[in-house]
Design a protein around this motif. Structure first.
Motif, mmCIF file in Angstrom:
data_model
loop_
_atom_site.group_PDB
_atom_site.id
_atom_site.type_symbol
_atom_site.label_atom_id
_atom_site.label_comp_id
_atom_site.label_asym_id
_atom_site.label_seq_id
_atom_site.Cartn_x
_atom_site.Cartn_y
_atom_site.Cartn_z
ATOM 1 N N ALA A 14 -10.377 7.264 -0.556
ATOM 2 C CA ALA A 14 -11.283 6.333 0.123
ATOM 3 C C ALA A 14 -11.099 6.414 1.632
ATOM 4 C CB ALA A 14 -11.043 4.910 -0.372
ATOM 5 N N TRP A 15 -9.838 6.493 2.086
ATOM 6 C CA TRP A 15 -9.581 6.573 3.520
ATOM 7 C C TRP A 15 -10.167 7.850 4.118
ATOM 8 C CZ3 TRP A 15 -9.467 5.062 8.044
ATOM 9 C CH2 TRP A 15 -8.783 5.692 9.082
ATOM 10 N N GLU A 16 -10.104 8.960 3.405
ATOM 11 C CA GLU A 16 -10.687 10.207 3.900
ATOM 12 C C GLU A 16 -12.198 10.070 4.078
ATOM 13 O OE1 GLU A 16 -9.169 12.832 4.991
ATOM 14 O OE2 GLU A 16 -7.165 12.090 4.468
ATOM 15 N N ILE A 17 -12.856 9.390 3.145
ATOM 16 C CA ILE A 17 -14.304 9.178 3.256
ATOM 17 C C ILE A 17 -14.618 8.292 4.456
ATOM 18 C CG2 ILE A 17 -16.318 8.131 2.139
ATOM 19 C CD1 ILE A 17 -15.090 8.932 -0.556
ATOM 20 N N VAL A 18 -13.828 7.227 4.628
ATOM 21 C CA VAL A 18 -14.042 6.302 5.746
ATOM 22 C C VAL A 18 -13.794 7.008 7.076
ATOM 23 C CG1 VAL A 18 -13.179 4.208 6.861
ATOM 24 C CG2 VAL A 18 -13.536 4.246 4.383
ATOM 25 N N LYS A 19 -12.724 7.794 7.148
ATOM 26 C CA LYS A 19 -12.383 8.500 8.387
ATOM 27 C C LYS A 19 -13.421 9.563 8.723
ATOM 28 C CE LYS A 19 -8.707 11.047 8.228
ATOM 29 N NZ LYS A 19 -7.283 11.476 8.204
ATOM 30 N N GLN A 73 -19.483 3.303 -9.251
ATOM 31 C CA GLN A 73 -18.326 4.102 -8.861
ATOM 32 C C GLN A 73 -17.384 3.273 -8.001
ATOM 33 O OE1 GLN A 73 -19.114 7.206 -6.021
ATOM 34 N NE2 GLN A 73 -17.330 8.431 -6.602
ATOM 35 N N THR A 74 -16.075 3.523 -8.136
ATOM 36 C CA THR A 74 -15.097 2.976 -7.198
ATOM 37 C C THR A 74 -14.189 4.103 -6.737
ATOM 38 O OG1 THR A 74 -13.509 2.375 -8.945
ATOM 39 C CG2 THR A 74 -15.099 0.685 -8.266
ATOM 40 N N VAL A 75 -13.831 4.058 -5.460
ATOM 41 C CA VAL A 75 -12.924 5.043 -4.868
ATOM 42 C C VAL A 75 -11.880 4.269 -4.083
ATOM 43 C CG1 VAL A 75 -12.712 7.069 -3.387
ATOM 44 C CG2 VAL A 75 -14.853 6.659 -4.625
ATOM 45 N N SER A 76 -10.608 4.618 -4.250
ATOM 46 C CA SER A 76 -9.554 3.872 -3.567
ATOM 47 C C SER A 76 -8.490 4.814 -3.020
ATOM 48 C CB SER A 76 -8.917 2.851 -4.523
ATOM 49 O OG SER A 76 -8.369 3.499 -5.656
ATOM 50 N N GLY A 77 -7.513 4.238 -2.323
ATOM 51 C CA GLY A 77 -6.370 5.000 -1.836
ATOM 52 C C GLY A 77 -6.728 6.025 -0.771
ATOM 53 N N GLN A 78 -6.010 7.150 -0.789
ATOM 54 C CA GLN A 78 -6.184 8.189 0.220
ATOM 55 C C GLN A 78 -7.588 8.779 0.191
ATOM 56 O OE1 GLN A 78 -4.067 8.885 2.588
ATOM 57 N NE2 GLN A 78 -5.340 10.511 3.483
ATOM 58 N N GLU A 137 0.054 -0.965 6.675
ATOM 59 C CA GLU A 137 1.023 -0.600 5.647
ATOM 60 C C GLU A 137 0.886 -1.533 4.442
ATOM 61 O OE1 GLU A 137 3.964 1.729 3.999
ATOM 62 O OE2 GLU A 137 3.003 1.994 5.966
ATOM 63 N N GLY A 138 0.815 -0.942 3.253
ATOM 64 C CA GLY A 138 0.680 -1.729 2.036
ATOM 65 C C GLY A 138 -0.745 -2.087 1.674
ATOM 66 N N LYS A 139 -1.706 -1.666 2.525
ATOM 67 C CA LYS A 139 -3.122 -1.944 2.272
ATOM 68 C C LYS A 139 -3.863 -0.632 2.016
ATOM 69 C CE LYS A 139 -3.097 -6.433 3.629
ATOM 70 N NZ LYS A 139 -3.636 -7.595 2.876
ATOM 71 N N GLU A 140 -5.051 -0.730 1.447
ATOM 72 C CA GLU A 140 -5.880 0.450 1.224
ATOM 73 C C GLU A 140 -7.353 0.056 1.155
ATOM 74 O OE1 GLU A 140 -5.013 2.301 -2.496
ATOM 75 O OE2 GLU A 140 -5.563 0.550 -3.696
ATOM 76 N N TYR A 141 -8.201 1.037 1.436
ATOM 77 C CA TYR A 141 -9.634 0.840 1.269
ATOM 78 C C TYR A 141 -10.011 0.979 -0.204
ATOM 79 C CZ TYR A 141 -11.004 1.004 6.215
ATOM 80 O OH TYR A 141 -11.191 0.721 7.546
#
Length: 214
Positions: A102-107, A95-100, A118-122
């Motif tokens: 992924a950030w919600e999971i990390v947060k 599985q891969t998760v990216s963008g918002q 800015e311009g980066k993503e998990y």
């Protein structure tokens, strides 16, 4: 006397380096390329009747930075590890998760985890690792440092990042027969199509597409 001592020290260092080089060897095979009876034994199925394959397993040649693995491609790695000795394990990207998302999971894992610039993503990549066999009853360590992200243009993402609280976590010590699914993590450019390498530049190197789930 001093010259003899220096000569002995040089010889010892050379022997140590040669031993380390010999230990860091591996053969990587895609699961679908294994002889049928070996593959069935690994997944716990009954052996199919018929004559066994006579051809030897060929090392993996088509997996590379420019031809990374997709989701659910299983690889079998036979590695002569410097620490635990001979070990055979399976690995696949599931599985891969990216963008918002992924950030919600990390947060959610830990509010103190760093938000991307800015311009980066998990990108969270979930892998399945199973240890099939070990030479000794020693655990094989799986950790985030074994994985590296590389941009589509061939530049490594070298920024140090530390993420805590994301579950399931890929890190762990696995004994023979143990299996674990878990996330490792990267921060990449939003407009990039990055890849991830397991054991980059070392034995057992395998490349995976970090946009495989998009």
């Amino acid at each position: 006397m001093v010259k003899k001592s220096i000569l002995c020290l040089v010889v010892i260092l050379m022997v140590g380096l040669l031993a380390a080089g010999c230990a860091d060897e591996a053969e990587v095979t895609r699961m679908e390329d294994l002889p049928e009876e070996i593959e069935e034994e690994m997944v716990g199925e009954e052996e199919v009747e018929g004559e066994p394959e006579t051809e030897e397993d060929e090392p993996l040649h088509d997996n590379s930075r420019t031809n990374p693995a997709d989701l659910n491609e299983t690889f079998v790695v036979e590695k002569d590890d410097l620490i635990v000795g001979k070990v055979t394990y399976e690995v696949e990207l599931i599985q891969t998760v990216s963008g918002q998302e992924a950030w919600e999971i990390v947060k959610e894992g830990n509010p103190l985890n760093e938000e991307p610039e800015e311009g980066k993503e998990y990108v969270l990549a979930k892998f399945r690792v199973k240890v099939l066999e070990t030479e000794e009853d020693e655990p094989f360590n799986v950790n985030h440092a074994q994985f590296e992200a590389v941009s589509e243009g061939g530049v490594t993402y070298d920024d140090f990042i530390s993420v805590s609280g994301v579950e399931p976590d890929l890190r762990g010590d696995l004994y023979e027969g143990a299996e674990k699914n878990g996330y490792t993590y990267f921060i990449v450019d939003k407009d990039d199509n990055p890849v991830a390498a397991l054991n980059r530049g070392r034995s057992g190197e395998i490349w995976f597409d970090l946009r495989a789930g998009d």
